[in-house]
Scaffold this active site. Sequence first.
Site, PDB file in Angstrom:
ATOM      1  N   LYS A 205      -9.642  -5.536  13.606  1.00  0.00           N
ATOM      2  CA  LYS A 205      -9.476  -4.904  12.279  1.00  0.00           C
ATOM      3  C   LYS A 205      -9.363  -3.389  12.437  1.00  0.00           C
ATOM      4  O   LYS A 205      -8.495  -2.730  11.859  1.00  0.00           O
ATOM      5  CB  LYS A 205     -10.679  -5.246  11.392  1.00  0.00           C
ATOM      6  CG  LYS A 205     -10.802  -4.425  10.136  1.00  0.00           C
ATOM      7  CD  LYS A 205      -9.695  -4.695   9.162  1.00  0.00           C
ATOM      8  CE  LYS A 205      -9.794  -3.817   7.930  1.00  0.00           C
ATOM      9  NZ  LYS A 205      -8.720  -4.089   6.961  1.00  0.00           N
ATOM     10  N   ARG A 245      13.064  -1.142  18.088  1.00  0.00           N
ATOM     11  CA  ARG A 245      11.635  -1.201  18.437  1.00  0.00           C
ATOM     12  C   ARG A 245      10.904   0.111  18.124  1.00  0.00           C
ATOM     13  O   ARG A 245       9.894   0.432  18.732  1.00  0.00           O
ATOM     14  CB  ARG A 245      11.485  -1.537  19.937  1.00  0.00           C
ATOM     15  CG  ARG A 245      11.836  -2.995  20.256  1.00  0.00           C
ATOM     16  CD  ARG A 245      11.771  -3.309  21.740  1.00  0.00           C
ATOM     17  NE  ARG A 245      12.719  -2.503  22.510  1.00  0.00           N
ATOM     18  CZ  ARG A 245      14.032  -2.761  22.550  1.00  0.00           C
ATOM     19  NH1 ARG A 245      14.526  -3.739  21.797  1.00  0.00           N
ATOM     20  NH2 ARG A 245      14.842  -2.011  23.262  1.00  0.00           N
ATOM     21  N   CYS A 259     -10.181   3.316   4.008  1.00  0.00           N
ATOM     22  CA  CYS A 259     -10.047   2.509   5.229  1.00  0.00           C
ATOM     23  C   CYS A 259      -9.423   3.310   6.367  1.00  0.00           C
ATOM     24  O   CYS A 259     -10.051   3.564   7.378  1.00  0.00           O
ATOM     25  CB  CYS A 259      -9.184   1.299   4.932  1.00  0.00           C
ATOM     26  SG  CYS A 259      -9.789   0.391   3.541  1.00  0.00           S
ATOM     27  N   LYS A 314      -2.791   7.237  -2.830  1.00  0.00           N
ATOM     28  CA  LYS A 314      -1.395   6.899  -2.552  1.00  0.00           C
ATOM     29  C   LYS A 314      -0.713   6.585  -3.880  1.00  0.00           C
ATOM     30  O   LYS A 314      -1.360   6.534  -4.937  1.00  0.00           O
ATOM     31  CB  LYS A 314      -1.262   5.739  -1.578  1.00  0.00           C
ATOM     32  CG  LYS A 314      -1.781   4.404  -2.069  1.00  0.00           C
ATOM     33  CD  LYS A 314      -1.549   3.355  -0.976  1.00  0.00           C
ATOM     34  CE  LYS A 314      -1.927   1.958  -1.446  1.00  0.00           C
ATOM     35  NZ  LYS A 314      -1.686   0.933  -0.408  1.00  0.00           N
ATOM     36  N   ARG A 321     -10.307   7.740  -3.712  1.00  0.00           N
ATOM     37  CA  ARG A 321     -11.266   7.844  -2.605  1.00  0.00           C
ATOM     38  C   ARG A 321     -10.635   8.487  -1.380  1.00  0.00           C
ATOM     39  O   ARG A 321      -9.520   8.151  -0.991  1.00  0.00           O
ATOM     40  CB  ARG A 321     -11.808   6.453  -2.236  1.00  0.00           C
ATOM     41  CG  ARG A 321     -12.887   5.961  -3.187  1.00  0.00           C
ATOM     42  CD  ARG A 321     -13.367   4.592  -2.821  1.00  0.00           C
ATOM     43  NE  ARG A 321     -12.375   3.561  -3.111  1.00  0.00           N
ATOM     44  CZ  ARG A 321     -12.639   2.253  -2.983  1.00  0.00           C
ATOM     45  NH1 ARG A 321     -13.811   1.867  -2.517  1.00  0.00           N
ATOM     46  NH2 ARG A 321     -11.726   1.352  -3.290  1.00  0.00           N
TER      47      ARG A 321
HETATM   48  N1  SAJ Z   1       0.226   7.117   4.556  1.00  0.00           N
HETATM   49  C1  SAJ Z   1       1.034   8.124   5.098  1.00  0.00           C
HETATM   50  N2  SAJ Z   1       2.156   7.765   5.794  1.00  0.00           N
HETATM   51  C2  SAJ Z   1       2.485   6.446   5.980  1.00  0.00           C
HETATM   52  C3  SAJ Z   1       1.648   5.436   5.416  1.00  0.00           C
HETATM   53  C4  SAJ Z   1       0.529   5.786   4.709  1.00  0.00           C
HETATM   54  O1  SAJ Z   1       0.760   9.317   4.934  1.00  0.00           O
HETATM   55  O2  SAJ Z   1       3.511   6.177   6.612  1.00  0.00           O
HETATM   56  C5  SAJ Z   1      -1.003   7.494   3.845  1.00  0.00           C
HETATM   57  C6  SAJ Z   1      -1.010   7.049   2.404  1.00  0.00           C
HETATM   58  O3  SAJ Z   1      -0.421   8.042   1.579  1.00  0.00           O
HETATM   59  C7  SAJ Z   1      -2.502   6.917   2.121  1.00  0.00           C
HETATM   60  C8  SAJ Z   1      -3.067   6.447   3.453  1.00  0.00           C
HETATM   61  O4  SAJ Z   1      -2.089   6.796   4.440  1.00  0.00           O
HETATM   62  O5  SAJ Z   1      -3.058   8.165   1.788  1.00  0.00           O
HETATM   63  C9  SAJ Z   1      -3.386   4.957   3.525  1.00  0.00           C
HETATM   64  O6  SAJ Z   1      -2.294   4.284   3.011  1.00  0.00           O
HETATM   65  P1  SAJ Z   1      -1.993   2.739   3.403  1.00  0.00           P
HETATM   66  O7  SAJ Z   1      -0.584   2.476   3.008  1.00  0.00           O
HETATM   67  O8  SAJ Z   1      -2.378   2.488   4.792  1.00  0.00           O
HETATM   68  O9  SAJ Z   1      -2.879   1.899   2.405  1.00  0.00           O
HETATM   69  P2  SAJ Z   1      -4.347   1.256   2.398  1.00  0.00           P
HETATM   70  O10 SAJ Z   1      -5.326   2.162   3.022  1.00  0.00           O
HETATM   71  O11 SAJ Z   1      -4.522   0.879   0.980  1.00  0.00           O
HETATM   72  O12 SAJ Z   1      -4.231  -0.134   3.263  1.00  0.00           O
HETATM   73  C10 SAJ Z   1      -4.505  -0.193   4.613  1.00  0.00           C
HETATM   74  C11 SAJ Z   1      -3.665  -1.349   5.169  1.00  0.00           C
HETATM   75  N3  SAJ Z   1      -3.768  -1.372   6.601  1.00  0.00           N
HETATM   76  C12 SAJ Z   1      -2.617  -1.371   7.321  1.00  0.00           C
HETATM   77  O13 SAJ Z   1      -1.514  -1.326   6.809  1.00  0.00           O
HETATM   78  C13 SAJ Z   1      -2.781  -1.482   8.814  1.00  0.00           C
HETATM   79  C14 SAJ Z   1      -4.188  -2.659   4.604  1.00  0.00           C
HETATM   80  O14 SAJ Z   1      -3.489  -3.745   5.181  1.00  0.00           O
HETATM   81  C15 SAJ Z   1      -5.667  -2.783   4.909  1.00  0.00           C
HETATM   82  O15 SAJ Z   1      -6.197  -4.008   4.432  1.00  0.00           O
HETATM   83  C16 SAJ Z   1      -6.401  -1.636   4.240  1.00  0.00           C
HETATM   84  O16 SAJ Z   1      -5.905  -0.410   4.825  1.00  0.00           O
HETATM   85  C17 SAJ Z   1      -7.880  -1.823   4.500  1.00  0.00           C
HETATM   86  O17 SAJ Z   1      -8.556  -2.194   3.501  1.00  0.00           O
HETATM   87  O18 SAJ Z   1      -8.287  -1.740   5.644  1.00  0.00           O
END
Ligand code: SAJ
Length: 422
Positions: A205, A245, A259, A314, A321
């Site tokens: 995880k 890739r 997270c 986001k 948070r």
């Molecule tokens: N972000 C970027 N650039 C990106 C992607 C995201 O700056 O290319 C930023 C977003 O703006 C945000 C943060 O990262 O501030 C997190 O965004 P996120 O899209 O990762 O969303 P979360 O945190 O809601 O979800 C993640 C997911 N994990 C992955 O994609 C590996 C989700 O599947 C998990 O279940 C969740 O964390 C968790 O609860 O762990």
Amino acid sequence: MDKTICVIGLGYIGLPTASMFATHGYKVIGVDVNDSIINKVNNGHPHIEEPGLKTLVQAAVLSKNLIASNEPYDFDVFIICVPTPLDTTSCTSNLNYVRAAANSIIPHLKAGSLVILESTSPPGTVNKVLLPILEKSGLKAGIDLYVAHCPERVLPGRILEELVENDRIIGGVNEESAKRAEKLYKSFVSGNIYLTDATTAEMCKLMENTYRDVNIALANELAKISENIGINVWDAIDLANKHPRVNIHQPGPGVGGHCIPIDPWFIAETAPDDADLIKLSRRINDGMVEYLANKIKAIIGTSGVVTIFGVAYKGNVDDARESPSLRLAGLLVELGYHIKIHDPHVHEFKYELQELSDAVQGSDCIVVMVDHDDFKNISNGNIQKIGAWMRNKNIIDTRNCLDHNSWMSAGFDIKVLGNGAK
Ligand code: SAJ
């Protein structure tokens, strides 16, 4: 055959999980320390905004297979879904809620009980933290007590779909623990279920979210370099990702949510001397707000009015948070700027939130921190009005999400994070 489940913690994972089991053949007690949450759930009004959740909770409650309570019952299975926050001063996990949940179920354990930890935890938590507490019951893990870790990976906003569709990793303290947990989740999970040991499941995880944080840090570093060498990083990433890739992520003003910015620290605390890239990536992502503050200073000088568009972590969510905007706001205030903040989705924040017209009144620079659709879709007429209300028509788009021609046509000087092209 397990028939009854106690879910400890009715948060954004515990409540959907409890409701899912309650509508798939199990009798479920949802346990929480918050009486308001208990009352809301028992009245079929979840305290969490999530598409489809209210319908699911109401079905679970009306069927009488879900009851919320402030204490566990002597059920067959106990699923712990409590928070594991980060202690921000030491950058280490706070497992007190896990300890409290484990202690609360000791009196209800019997030979053959199954305990599942869903909370995201540092590798080793099941073996070193959870088992010693549960075995105070006199039961022995792997002998007459079954324990497993089953982390969730659902995306807020798509929780109910992903609870069903996502593959699940289940790590048991022994094979029978994993298999009993697998049987449970198979009642509603349509994705594949993969079995492993508890520590591997914990690490898996954390690896998923750390992979994302490190790749976002790479994108952010490439954004800064692209500005210096005069190219548009967004075009470059788009083209590089044409490679079969390559999957370079999107730059941004930092990483929010409860997270991605937290889970990498759970690995780092376990192996601090070996987690150089992981810790550096965290510093790069958290450092984006300083980079933005320098950009603001270059545009309007060391004082002025800065409008922050978006405080959610986001786009199109109401959750603020660990939001980068929280850090940017604090930094700008510290530097002496006057800040004004607008977010159409968030209604509670550490700083005052204003309606759009008030937030841009007299402003010297708008910083778009979140790619809410509301910002992408501001009409040309309203862009003109915003320009008229501002003192200086500057805007920084950190998400490359605006229609830049519309804003430039309205006389705005627009800067896009990562775009050094003239
Ligand atoms: N972000 C970027 N650039 C990106 C992607 C995201 O700056 O290319 C930023 C977003 O703006 C945000 C943060 O990262 O501030 C997190 O965004 P996120 O899209 O990762 O969303 P979360 O945190 O809601 O979800 C993640 C997911 N994990 C992955 O994609 C590996 C989700 O599947 C998990 O279940 C969740 O964390 C968790 O609860 O762990």
